[in-house]
Scaffold this motif. Structure first.
Motif, PDB file in Angstrom:
ATOM      1  N   ASP A  16       0.833  -1.209   0.000  1.00 15.80           N
ATOM      2  CA  ASP A  16       0.000   0.000   0.000  1.00 15.80           C
ATOM      3  C   ASP A  16       0.862   1.252   0.000  1.00 15.80           C
ATOM      4  O   ASP A  16       0.571   2.223  -0.724  1.00 15.80           O
ATOM      5  CB  ASP A  16      -0.929   0.005   1.220  1.00 15.80           C
ATOM      6  N   LEU A  17       1.930   1.256   0.807  1.00 17.68           N
ATOM      7  CA  LEU A  17       2.821   2.410   0.853  1.00 17.68           C
ATOM      8  C   LEU A  17       3.525   2.597  -0.478  1.00 17.68           C
ATOM      9  O   LEU A  17       3.624   3.730  -0.993  1.00 17.68           O
ATOM     10  CB  LEU A  17       3.846   2.237   1.978  1.00 17.68           C
ATOM     11  N   ALA A  18       4.011   1.504  -1.075  1.00 14.33           N
ATOM     12  CA  ALA A  18       4.682   1.599  -2.366  1.00 14.33           C
ATOM     13  C   ALA A  18       3.748   2.170  -3.421  1.00 14.33           C
ATOM     14  O   ALA A  18       4.135   3.041  -4.223  1.00 14.33           O
ATOM     15  CB  ALA A  18       5.193   0.226  -2.788  1.00 14.33           C
ATOM     16  N   GLU A  19       2.501   1.707  -3.436  1.00 21.62           N
ATOM     17  CA  GLU A  19       1.533   2.226  -4.409  1.00 21.62           C
ATOM     18  C   GLU A  19       1.274   3.717  -4.189  1.00 21.62           C
ATOM     19  O   GLU A  19       1.194   4.499  -5.141  1.00 21.62           O
ATOM     20  CB  GLU A  19       0.227   1.444  -4.309  1.00 21.62           C
ATOM     21  N   SER A  20       1.145   4.122  -2.928  1.00 26.29           N
ATOM     22  CA  SER A  20       0.881   5.534  -2.626  1.00 26.29           C
ATOM     23  C   SER A  20       2.022   6.417  -3.095  1.00 26.29           C
ATOM     24  O   SER A  20       1.799   7.490  -3.680  1.00 26.29           O
ATOM     25  CB  SER A  20       0.664   5.711  -1.110  1.00 26.29           C
ATOM     26  N   LEU A  21       3.254   5.980  -2.846  1.00 30.10           N
ATOM     27  CA  LEU A  21       4.410   6.763  -3.277  1.00 30.10           C
ATOM     28  C   LEU A  21       4.492   6.856  -4.800  1.00 30.10           C
ATOM     29  O   LEU A  21       4.840   7.905  -5.356  1.00 30.10           O
ATOM     30  CB  LEU A  21       5.688   6.152  -2.702  1.00 30.10           C
ATOM     31  N   LEU A  22       4.173   5.767  -5.480  1.00 28.96           N
ATOM     32  CA  LEU A  22       4.178   5.793  -6.941  1.00 28.96           C
ATOM     33  C   LEU A  22       3.096   6.725  -7.480  1.00 28.96           C
ATOM     34  O   LEU A  22       3.311   7.471  -8.440  1.00 28.96           O
ATOM     35  CB  LEU A  22       3.989   4.380  -7.498  1.00 28.96           C
ATOM     36  N   LEU A  23       1.922   6.695  -6.861  1.00 29.27           N
ATOM     37  CA  LEU A  23       0.817   7.537  -7.323  1.00 29.27           C
ATOM     38  C   LEU A  23       1.123   9.022  -7.157  1.00 29.27           C
ATOM     39  O   LEU A  23       0.541   9.862  -7.859  1.00 29.27           O
ATOM     40  CB  LEU A  23      -0.465   7.175  -6.568  1.00 29.27           C
ATOM     41  N   GLU A  24       2.016   9.348  -6.256  1.00 27.65           N
ATOM     42  CA  GLU A  24       2.426  10.744  -6.060  1.00 27.65           C
ATOM     43  C   GLU A  24       3.513  11.158  -7.047  1.00 27.65           C
ATOM     44  O   GLU A  24       3.963  12.315  -7.013  1.00 27.65           O
ATOM     45  CB  GLU A  24       2.943  10.939  -4.633  1.00 27.65           C
ATOM     46  N   SER A  25       3.931  10.243  -7.926  1.00 23.85           N
ATOM     47  CA  SER A  25       5.134  10.479  -8.742  1.00 23.85           C
ATOM     48  C   SER A  25       4.875  10.356 -10.239  1.00 23.85           C
ATOM     49  O   SER A  25       5.719   9.860 -10.990  1.00 23.85           O
ATOM     50  CB  SER A  25       6.220   9.479  -8.330  1.00 23.85           C
ATOM     51  N   GLN A  26       3.691  10.768 -10.714  1.00 25.94           N
ATOM     52  CA  GLN A  26       3.364  10.788 -12.146  1.00 25.94           C
ATOM     53  C   GLN A  26       3.338   9.394 -12.775  1.00 25.94           C
ATOM     54  O   GLN A  26       3.594   9.236 -13.967  1.00 25.94           O
ATOM     55  CB  GLN A  26       4.348  11.681 -12.922  1.00 25.94           C
ATOM     56  N   VAL A  27       3.068   8.371 -11.984  1.00 22.77           N
ATOM     57  CA  VAL A  27       2.983   7.033 -12.539  1.00 22.77           C
ATOM     58  C   VAL A  27       1.758   6.927 -13.439  1.00 22.77           C
ATOM     59  O   VAL A  27       0.716   7.536 -13.176  1.00 22.77           O
ATOM     60  CB  VAL A  27       2.936   5.979 -11.400  1.00 22.77           C
TER      61      VAL A  27
END
Length: 304
Positions: A16-27
């Motif tokens: 969940d944390l990995a997904e959240s960080l990616l979603l904040e990064s123009q993925v």
């Protein structure tokens, strides 16, 4: 153009944390994959299980090529990742790329499954022309093949069949091409009902197949006083099959045949016991190749 892929291998409690960080990064999109070889079988209602060790892949546009390495380090510093790596994917005609993964399949007794954009290798065979679409049942899954092989071994001439959990309609269409008179195809997914109609038209059997959501089928049965049928096919999963056992007993004539699939070996005895008050099921038949041999089918007769 080279699409950028950032891969993060981490335990499931970090996903969940990995997904959240990616979603904040123009993925652009995120894909989750099993990092090992851990099968996930039938979940309980409301559950979305994950593997213990997961590869989280974020896909980015080519414009992110300069930033992707710094981004990888930043995200890796915030999660418990055992591996982090970057790869590139060349741009393709993605609308057609998925087609390259499908090819004609020869089943038992000269029955073929042929994608609708490919010429049948054996025009004299019984060819099911399929568009995989969004519904389950392309013929590539072991459970579908187990049911198709069973159908080729039966005398289907003029039989009336219910395909419960019809998916793409492949089992009902196969039955009609093998001589069945009428198929009632039922599924809880409206997309499956649509796919079955479309695939039936491709195979010129649309006039012999009727499609329903479950509540529509029950209403039709009552309105038309539908008589019990000769055969039921149900390629679903163990728990819904066990729940459906008494209902199936109301749909089939005495000595009618039934075939069940979507089962793994530890579930076989429970399914047999659930069906025992109404059906006599024989021993299981497992899929033959090494990759999918854990899938089984049960078949038998209605003893009522």
């Amino acid at each position: 153009m080279q699409w950028q892929q950032l891969h993060l291998q981490c335990p499931k409690d970090q996903v969940d944390l990995a997904e959240s960080l990616l979603l904040e990064s123009q993925v652009l999109s995120i894909v989750l994959e099993d990092a090992g070889d851990q099968p996930l079988f039938e979940p309980m209602p409301g559950q979305s299980p994950l593997w213990d060790d997961v590869i989280v892949t974020g896909i980015f546009s080519a414009e992110m090529a300069q930033e992707i390495e710094a981004l990888a380090q930043e995200i890796a510093s915030q999660i418990n990742a055992s591996r982090v790596w970057i790869s590139q994917v060349a741009d393709k005609d993605w609308e057609r790329e998925w087609m390259t993964h499908y090819h004609p399949i020869e089943c038992a007794n000269n029955l073929w499954i042929v994608p609708n954009w490919i010429t049948p290798p054996n025009p004299k065979a019984t060819n099911i022309i399929m568009d995989p679409g969004l519904a389950f049942g392309t013929g590539y899954h072991a459970t579908t093949r187990l049911c198709l092989d069973w159908l080729t071994e039966q005398d289907l001439q003029d039989k009336i069949i219910i395909d419960y959990g019809c998916g793409s309609g492949i089992l009902g269409i196969a039955a009609l091409l093998l001589g069945a008179k009428q198929v009632y195809a039922v599924d809880i997914d409206p997309q499956a009902v649509l796919a079955t109609k479309q695939n039936a038209e491709r195979n010129h059997v649309a006039q012999k197949i009727m499609t329903f959501l479950p509540e529509e089928f029950d209403a039709y049965r009552k309105e038309q006083n539908l008589m019990p049928v000769d055969i039921i096919t149900a390629n679903i999963l163990a728990k819904p099959l066990m729940q459906l056992a008494p209902y199936f007993a109301t749909l089939i004539k005495p000595q009618g045949q039934i075939v069940l699939a979507g089962l793994i070996e530890p579930q076989l005895n429970d399914v047999k016991q659930a069906f025992a008050p109404w059906f006599t099921l024989d021993g299981s038949h497992a899929f033959s190749n090494d990759t999918d041999k854990h899938w089984h089918r049960l078949s038998g007769i209605f003893a009522g």
